[in-house]
Design an enzyme around this catalytic site. Sequence first.
Site, PDB file in Angstrom:
ATOM      1  N   HIS A  67       2.036 -19.331  46.159  1.00  0.00           N
ATOM      2  CA  HIS A  67       2.823 -20.510  45.763  1.00  0.00           C
ATOM      3  C   HIS A  67       1.994 -21.517  44.956  1.00  0.00           C
ATOM      4  CE1 HIS A  67       5.591 -23.832  45.772  1.00  0.00           C
ATOM      5  NE2 HIS A  67       4.784 -24.555  46.534  1.00  0.00           N
ATOM      6  N   HIS A  92      -2.043 -28.729  46.089  1.00  0.00           N
ATOM      7  CA  HIS A  92      -1.010 -29.717  46.407  1.00  0.00           C
ATOM      8  C   HIS A  92      -0.520 -29.690  47.859  1.00  0.00           C
ATOM      9  CE1 HIS A  92       1.892 -26.405  45.522  1.00  0.00           C
ATOM     10  NE2 HIS A  92       2.727 -27.087  46.288  1.00  0.00           N
ATOM     11  N   GLU A  96      -1.243 -31.651  53.488  1.00  0.00           N
ATOM     12  CA  GLU A  96      -0.031 -31.677  54.319  1.00  0.00           C
ATOM     13  C   GLU A  96      -0.005 -30.528  55.324  1.00  0.00           C
ATOM     14  OE1 GLU A  96       4.849 -31.660  53.753  1.00  0.00           O
ATOM     15  OE2 GLU A  96       3.556 -31.348  52.024  1.00  0.00           O
ATOM     16  N   ASP A  97      -0.488 -29.346  54.921  1.00  0.00           N
ATOM     17  CA  ASP A  97      -0.245 -28.139  55.722  1.00  0.00           C
ATOM     18  C   ASP A  97      -1.478 -27.513  56.362  1.00  0.00           C
ATOM     19  OD1 ASP A  97       2.400 -28.373  54.997  1.00  0.00           O
ATOM     20  OD2 ASP A  97       2.291 -26.909  53.371  1.00  0.00           O
ATOM     21  N   ASP A 158       6.413 -27.561  41.559  1.00  0.00           N
ATOM     22  CA  ASP A 158       6.577 -27.135  42.946  1.00  0.00           C
ATOM     23  C   ASP A 158       8.036 -26.781  43.220  1.00  0.00           C
ATOM     24  OD1 ASP A 158       5.994 -26.838  45.769  1.00  0.00           O
ATOM     25  OD2 ASP A 158       6.770 -28.868  46.066  1.00  0.00           O
ATOM     26  N   ASP A 278      31.439 -22.758  21.017  1.00  0.00           N
ATOM     27  CA  ASP A 278      30.124 -23.111  20.486  1.00  0.00           C
ATOM     28  C   ASP A 278      28.987 -22.515  21.313  1.00  0.00           C
ATOM     29  OD1 ASP A 278      30.560 -24.770  22.569  1.00  0.00           O
ATOM     30  OD2 ASP A 278      29.950 -26.613  21.570  1.00  0.00           O
TER      31      ASP A 278
END
Length: 389
Positions: A67, A92, A96-97, A158, A278
């Site tokens: 990812h 990134h 957080e993880d 992301d 169109d």
Amino acid sequence: MLRAASILQGNDLKVEPRYQRRLDELVELCQQSLPSFDEERLRRAFRISYWAHRNDRRKSGEAYISHPLEVAFIVAKDIGIDDVTVVAALLHDVVEDTEISLDFVREEFGEPIANIIDGLTKISGVFASGAMGHAENVRKLMLSMATDIRVILVKFADRLHNMRTIEAMSRHKQIKTASQTLELFAPLAHRFGLFAIKSELEDLSLKVLHPEDYRAILEGIKDSRANRESYIRTFSEPLKERLRLDGFDFDIYGRSKNIYSVYRKMKAQNKPIDEIYDLFAVRVVLKSTGKKGKEDCWRVYSIITDLYKPLPERFRDFLSVPKSNGYQSLHTTVLGPDGRRVEVQIRTREMHEVAERGLAAHWKYKEGVTDSDGQMERFLSWVRELLES
């Protein structure tokens, strides 16, 4: 305290060959597309991200490193602002993880990258809390939380990769994510001038929210492709001949409307796809630059409207009055062979890059930007002024 040296020199960190190859491809892309590039820093960021996510898996079962690596690819290829943003994309999710701290990122990669990671972590907290109100209010909240606009750019990448891999989510989560993407991220990407990202976000959202409509339009476009391509060739040949005679250096090609724009038109006009005329669209991209480039756009417009009858009410002049995101182009709709409507866009190569890659490309041509701190600071300030006005 965790030290980068122990991660970077550890013999137990064996990178899978496919991710090593993908990293090498990312390095090559950065070398080709960025004004300057610190390869050692990027490889270090990858190794730290790989180590931090070593035990993590995505819902699809893939190793989690896939990812951030793909997010970094989107940043480098479709946004192309600087290598700081690519490095931030690789890192990134680590604060957080994983056990990696913001202080660790700051010590190893410096304040700008740490600020981007911090902004991304805070914005993720807003989404995780479920405190989602009106989309415009959330956009304002995101902008206020992102002290560095590059936070938003990484967030676009992301979200785009999450939408590309959304099949692994539960149906309930798919609908929630796609709705949020369509209401919040696609319009904000449009304000940044990131047309390619905005269009893909819209199409992927439609695929989730209205799968039958999506498939019907996709099949309709595929079924008519051979006829459409033949018609575009018939339309373009006289134009190519005139442009060559007049000494223009140019590319000309047909382009398909994105699926979501066809869907909106069908709903607005209450017509099936075969009555949306169109779908024929042609783009002329000139290789001249500067003042001459603008003059050439008008000359080409004159040639097109000499060959084919224009519909004056469909004319748009974004050369004299560019959009706030830097977009410049001439748009006209003419009656081609058999009286069919054909939408034509005329722009220079520089204008085309701005149209596809947005504000970062516009700034590059506006300032001749490299990556000095002063220029980047002015760019980020300039973007914020545009978005908040």
